[in-house]
Each structure stands twice: as C-alpha cells, then as structure tokens.
Write an enzyme that holds these catalytic residues in place. Structure first.
Site, mmCIF file in Angstrom:
data_model
loop_
_atom_site.group_PDB
_atom_site.id
_atom_site.type_symbol
_atom_site.label_atom_id
_atom_site.label_comp_id
_atom_site.label_asym_id
_atom_site.label_seq_id
_atom_site.Cartn_x
_atom_site.Cartn_y
_atom_site.Cartn_z
ATOM 1 C CG HIS A 37 -2.016 -1.003 1.160
ATOM 2 N ND1 HIS A 37 -3.356 -0.681 1.146
ATOM 3 C CD2 HIS A 37 -1.971 -2.355 1.100
ATOM 4 C CE1 HIS A 37 -4.074 -1.781 1.088
ATOM 5 N NE2 HIS A 37 -3.249 -2.815 1.065
ATOM 6 C CG HIS A 70 -2.144 -3.650 5.261
ATOM 7 N ND1 HIS A 70 -0.938 -3.888 4.649
ATOM 8 C CD2 HIS A 70 -3.084 -4.267 4.496
ATOM 9 C CE1 HIS A 70 -1.138 -4.623 3.555
ATOM 10 N NE2 HIS A 70 -2.433 -4.869 3.447
ATOM 11 C CG ASN A 81 0.343 -12.526 4.654
ATOM 12 O OD1 ASN A 81 -0.496 -13.364 4.363
ATOM 13 N ND2 ASN A 81 1.640 -12.761 4.557
ATOM 14 C CB ALA A 82 0.177 -6.540 6.330
ATOM 15 N NE ARG A 93 8.722 -13.088 28.641
ATOM 16 C CZ ARG A 93 9.634 -13.966 28.258
ATOM 17 N NH1 ARG A 93 10.060 -13.958 26.993
ATOM 18 N NH2 ARG A 93 10.144 -14.847 29.104
ATOM 19 C CG ASP A 137 -0.381 -17.661 -2.102
ATOM 20 O OD1 ASP A 137 0.029 -17.940 -0.952
ATOM 21 O OD2 ASP A 137 -0.200 -16.548 -2.638
ATOM 22 N N GLY A 138 0.498 -21.014 -0.736
ATOM 23 C CA GLY A 138 1.825 -21.556 -0.485
ATOM 24 C C GLY A 138 2.919 -20.525 -0.515
ATOM 25 C CG ASP A 186 -4.421 -9.836 -1.507
ATOM 26 O OD1 ASP A 186 -5.068 -8.806 -1.769
ATOM 27 O OD2 ASP A 186 -3.282 -9.809 -1.015
ATOM 28 C CG LEU A 226 4.604 -11.634 -1.344
ATOM 29 C CD1 LEU A 226 4.035 -12.466 -0.195
ATOM 30 C CD2 LEU A 226 4.508 -12.406 -2.649
#
Length: 379
Positions: free
Chosen positions: A145, A197, A221-222, A229, A250-251, A274, A307
């Site tokens: 982004h 995000h 992700n993000a 902790r 998607d691996g 996505d 990515l």
C-alpha cells in the site's frame, strides 16, 4: 402474472454447505432454490440439466478480497465496466459473488469506487458491495500500500462511509490508527470491519473487537507475529469463536504449516484470493501506483521483492486447502462459501444450497477442483 418456470440441476454429488447428497438435484425457480431432493423424485415434466457423472455441485464461491482480474485493477478502473471485467474473470474459477477491493488510495478514488459499485449492483448480482482495504492503516505495516495515501479518518470520511449505499461494505483498517468510537460508528451503520495492515498490540486489537471489529484481513500478513510475550492480533483472532479471518492459501503468503495451526483456532477461516489483474487475464505484469508488478511462479512481486497481492483464484485456493493443508473437501468448500457469506451478513441467502437461497452454484471435478460451470442467480 405467470409463475417462474422451474428447472433442475442434477449431479452425482451435491454439497449443500454441510452435507453431501448423492445423486441429487437442485430445483431452481426465479433465481432462487426451491428444493434439494433425490434426482429420482424430480417431477417428470421439469427441465433437467444433468451434469456428467463424477462432477460435484456446490454453493458458488464468495471472495471478499478481489483487487483485480482479467487484466484490470480496480484502483485503476473504478468503473462499472471495470467491475464487470473483474467479475467475469473470476467467474470461470467458480466465484459467483465477490467484493471488488480498493487498495489504499485518494478520497476521490474512494468516491469513484463507491459510485461504481452503486451503479453496477442492479446489473451484476454477483457484485455484493465493496471492500475498502485502507486508507486507515498503519504506515509501519503498509505492505504494498502507498504510504502517501495512508491517513487517519476525517469527519468527511465518516459521512461518506456511513451514507446510504448499495450492498455490503467491508473496511480493513488498523484499529490503533483510528479514534475511539470510530469502529463502533461504522458497525452501527452496518459496515463490517476487519483488522489488517496493522501494528496493533493484543490489547489494542481487543479494544477494537469490543467496538465491533470482527474480521482479520489476510491473517498473518502485514501484522505483528505471534510472540510469547506479545500475542498481538493473531492470538486475538485465533482465540475468538466469533472472529472471521481471511487466509491466502497459495503456499507463498503463509507457510502451510502455519495455516494448518490456524485451522485449529476457535475462529472461522475464510478463503480469499487477494487477486490481482493477471488472474483470468492474458498479461503477466501490471502497474500499481505507477510501478510495474510482475506475476511469475504464483507470485505478484514489486522489483524490491515485496508481495503485491496474489496470482490466486478461488478454485486453486480450495484445491490448495485440500492438498497443502489436508482439509477435507467439504470443509474447504465451506471456507469458500458459507463462512464468507456469514461474515458479511448474507448467510441467510448465500453460501448454501437450501430452499430460499440464491441459486449461485458451481460445478467442478472433485479430483482437482477444475471448474466446469457456474450459475449466478439473476444473470
């Protein structure tokens, strides 16, 4: 006024969203399902579309995170025509309903995207509404982004987002970057709110959930990793039965071993793609914020290796769930239909094969989840 004519689609196996029915038929009337019954009990006069032996019939896939398809990026073409191309590109992979997703952009681009969805809703019932992924995100976790467009919400934003609209709305935001009460106001207006995000702590995540935040965009992700902790958003998602989290299977985005652990959580997984323009398209590259993104080996990458979305379709996501994550096919199908329908508040009409539900269906070969045909009610 004459009644709509009934017709039936018959298959060796019909998955209704919970149970597989052998040698069954779905009766459709006026774009709605009127019955699910054994094929042998169909009325003799009804028109029957009999699928070849071995194919499965299931609820159409629902994808809540679709950035593009058919060589079109929603950010670059926030128009009814652009949405139609994206929807058609994903239809061939079993997606019968979706949310076109606008990545962080200007307020003007957001307004154009919202207007386009309003215009297209009556023409394309497969377009359920819109997903705004940003711009109220954390600049510390931007992913691809554009940081220049990431910002805090203004009073004008609240008015724009809570105004009368057509269809569902999903907003991805960072709860630690919005003022107290903002999430609650969105939820009160019928908007689904998802964390993404974000650099939120566990406590900040729980505070957002207390206001009504119920989703997690592309879990893992993000967002901060799960630490002993510093449990962060991931722990909050996995421990909460009412939470729904999108998984990009998607691996590439998340290691399969981690995804298998996530499936043991208390929350409800949803498959999302996505997807970027190469899905269902002809070109292996596209531009995002003026920068070239190349798709190769199942990845969409910026030149620096970041990515940038995914080159994934829903049929492949279901197949990967089965092959990579050892998930039974029926459960993987629910991740792609019933779970996302429930999350956006449409679980009483979408995501299952039952009387009164929309006749959104997908026929596929169960061995490789190769889609043979789709049906979208009203089209």
């Amino acid at each position: 006024m004459s009644q709509p004519k009934q017709r039936a689609v018959a298959a060796s196996q019909v998955f209704d969203g919970a149970v597989v029915h052998r040698d069954a038929a779905v009766v459709i009337e006026g774009g709605r399902i009127s019955a699910l019954m054994p094929r042998a009990e169909l009325p003799h006069a009804i028109d029957i579309d009999a699928l070849p032996d071995g194919l499965w019939l299931a609820p159409g896939f629902i994808d809540l995170q679709v950035n593009g398809g058919g060589d079109v990026l929603f950010n670059d073409t926030p128009t009814p025509e652009g949405i139609a191309v994206i929807a058609a590109a994903h239809r061939q992979f079993g997606t019968t309903a979706l949310l076109p997703t606008l990545i962080t952009d200007t307020a003007e681009k957001m307004q154009s995207a919202l207007a386009a969805v309003r215009m297209v809703r009556g023409r394309h019932p497969g377009v359920l509404g819109i997903h705004l992924e940003g711009p109220f995100l954390s600049p510390d976790r931007p992913g691809v982004h554009c940081v220049r467009h990431i910002r805090a919400p203004s009073a004008a934003d609240i008015d724009m987002l809570t105004a009368a609209r057509a269809g569902a709305m999903l907003i991805t935001l960072a709860p630690e970057r919005v003022p107290a009460g903002f999430i609650a106001r969105l939820v009160a207006a019928g908007i689904r709110v998802s964390l993404g995000h974000s650099a939120a702590t566990y406590e900040q995540t729980r505070a957002g959930m207390a206001e009504g935040l119920a989703g997690f965009t592309h879990l893992f992700n993000a967002m901060p990793p799960l630490l002993s902790r510093a449990p962060g958003p991931i722990a909050a998602a996995l421990e909460t039965a009412s939470a729904c989290y999108g998984l990009i299977v998607d691996g590439v985005h998340v290691d399969p071993a981690v995804l298998r652990l996530a499936l043991r959580g208390a929350g409800r997984p949803m498959l999302v793609t996505d997807a970027m323009p190469p899905v269902g398209g002809q070109r292996a590259s596209f531009t995002l914020y003026g920068e070239e993104i190349r798709a190769a080996d199942g990845r969409c990458l910026r030149k620096d290796g970041t990515l940038a979305g995914a080159a994934l379709d829903m049929a492949s996501a279901v197949r990967n769930c089965v092959r990579m994550l050892d998930v039974p096919l029926e459960r993987a199908l629910s991740f792609a239909s019933a779970h996302p329908a429930d999350f956006i508040g449409l679980g009483a009409s979408l995501g299952r094969i039952a009387p009164g539900f929309r006749a959104d269906l997908v026929a596929f070969d169960p061995h490789d989840v190769h889609v043979v045909r789709t049906w979208v009610a009203g089209e």
